[in-house]
Design a protein around this motif. Structure first.
Motif, PDB file in Angstrom:
ATOM      1  N   ILE A 279       0.851  -1.195   0.000  1.00 27.39           N
ATOM      2  CA  ILE A 279       0.000   0.000   0.000  1.00 27.39           C
ATOM      3  C   ILE A 279       0.884   1.243   0.000  1.00 27.39           C
ATOM      4  N   THR A 280       0.472   2.263  -0.730  1.00 30.81           N
ATOM      5  CA  THR A 280       1.216   3.511  -0.803  1.00 30.81           C
ATOM      6  C   THR A 280       0.261   4.668  -0.544  1.00 30.81           C
TER       7      THR A 280
ATOM      8  N   LEU B   4      -7.072  -3.878   6.786  1.00 35.80           N
ATOM      9  CA  LEU B   4      -5.670  -4.209   6.545  1.00 35.80           C
ATOM     10  C   LEU B   4      -4.835  -3.888   7.769  1.00 35.80           C
ATOM     11  N   ILE B   5      -3.811  -4.686   7.977  1.00 31.21           N
ATOM     12  CA  ILE B   5      -2.737  -4.337   8.903  1.00 31.21           C
ATOM     13  C   ILE B   5      -1.506  -4.179   8.027  1.00 31.21           C
ATOM     14  N   CYS B   6      -0.900  -2.999   8.096  1.00 31.11           N
ATOM     15  CA  CYS B   6       0.234  -2.670   7.226  1.00 31.11           C
ATOM     16  C   CYS B   6       1.430  -2.247   8.072  1.00 31.11           C
ATOM     17  N   GLU B   7       2.613  -2.471   7.545  1.00 28.51           N
ATOM     18  CA  GLU B   7       3.848  -1.973   8.153  1.00 28.51           C
ATOM     19  C   GLU B   7       4.314  -0.800   7.292  1.00 28.51           C
ATOM     20  N   LEU B   8       3.972   0.404   7.728  1.00 25.05           N
ATOM     21  CA  LEU B   8       4.256   1.595   6.935  1.00 25.05           C
ATOM     22  C   LEU B   8       5.585   2.221   7.311  1.00 25.05           C
ATOM     23  N   SER B   9       6.210   2.867   6.330  1.00 28.13           N
ATOM     24  CA  SER B   9       7.448   3.615   6.545  1.00 28.13           C
ATOM     25  C   SER B   9       7.292   4.975   5.885  1.00 28.13           C
TER      26      SER B   9
ATOM     27  N   GLY C  82       4.268   0.715   2.422  1.00 22.26           N
ATOM     28  CA  GLY C  82       4.837  -0.490   2.988  1.00 22.26           C
ATOM     29  C   GLY C  82       4.036  -1.735   2.666  1.00 22.26           C
ATOM     30  N   PRO C  83       4.529  -2.871   3.152  1.00 21.52           N
ATOM     31  CA  PRO C  83       3.872  -4.148   2.884  1.00 21.52           C
ATOM     32  C   PRO C  83       2.600  -4.315   3.712  1.00 21.52           C
TER      33      PRO C  83
END
Length: 150
Positions: free
Chosen positions: A58-59, A80-85, A65-66
């Motif tokens: 996702i962006t 969704l659960i995302c690991e964002l940076s 992040g993934p």
């Protein structure tokens, strides 16, 4: 305060059902694509509501992040659960979306507590995967060499 909101949102997503904790589940095709704050802003990168959803990535405007887990309920709800940076930091984020019956609007129910953010599907991705949807481009010359007869 951010932690408290994160925990309450995370706990509110639990009733949605089981999800794949190993990341094996991909986002369903109907949610994939390029989304923007208005149909007119699809061609602009200046829209801070720009969202691109790929099967496992996702962006957002200033983070990406993934996707670690996908939970779907019915045809129109997805969490969704995302690991964002972004901006030098990394964090876990949860988000819940509702897809309109015609598939043209994606309603974000969690980013701003108590407010729905509506995003519109950009025409260039209607019914297709986004350009970065984990489908590699063919190598230069690869198609040409296959089409040549011996």
């Amino acid at each position: 305060m951010k932690t408290r909101i994160f925990l309450s949102v995370s706990l509110s997503l639990l009733p949605l059902a089981a999800c794949a904790g190993d990341g094996a589940t991909a986002v369903p095709d109907r949610f994939l694509g390029h989304w923007a704050g208005s149909p007119e802003s699809c061609a602009s990168e200046a829209d801070d509501l720009i969202l691109r959803i790929a099967p496992r990535h996702i962006t957002h405007w200033e983070s990406e992040g993934p996707i670690k887990a996908v939970v779907v309920r019915g045809h129109s709800e997805m969490a969704l659960i995302c690991e964002l940076s972004g901006e030098g930091e990394t964090w876990l984020s949860t988000v819940k979306f509702t897809l309109s019956p015609d598939g043209r609007r994606l309603i974000d129910n969690t980013t701003v507590p108590g407010r729905e953010l509506v995003r519109y599907r950009c025409a260039d991705t209607a019914g297709t995967r986004p350009g970065n949807a984990s489908v590699p481009a063919p190598l230069r010359g690869a198609l040409q060499s296959r089409s040549r007869s011996p």
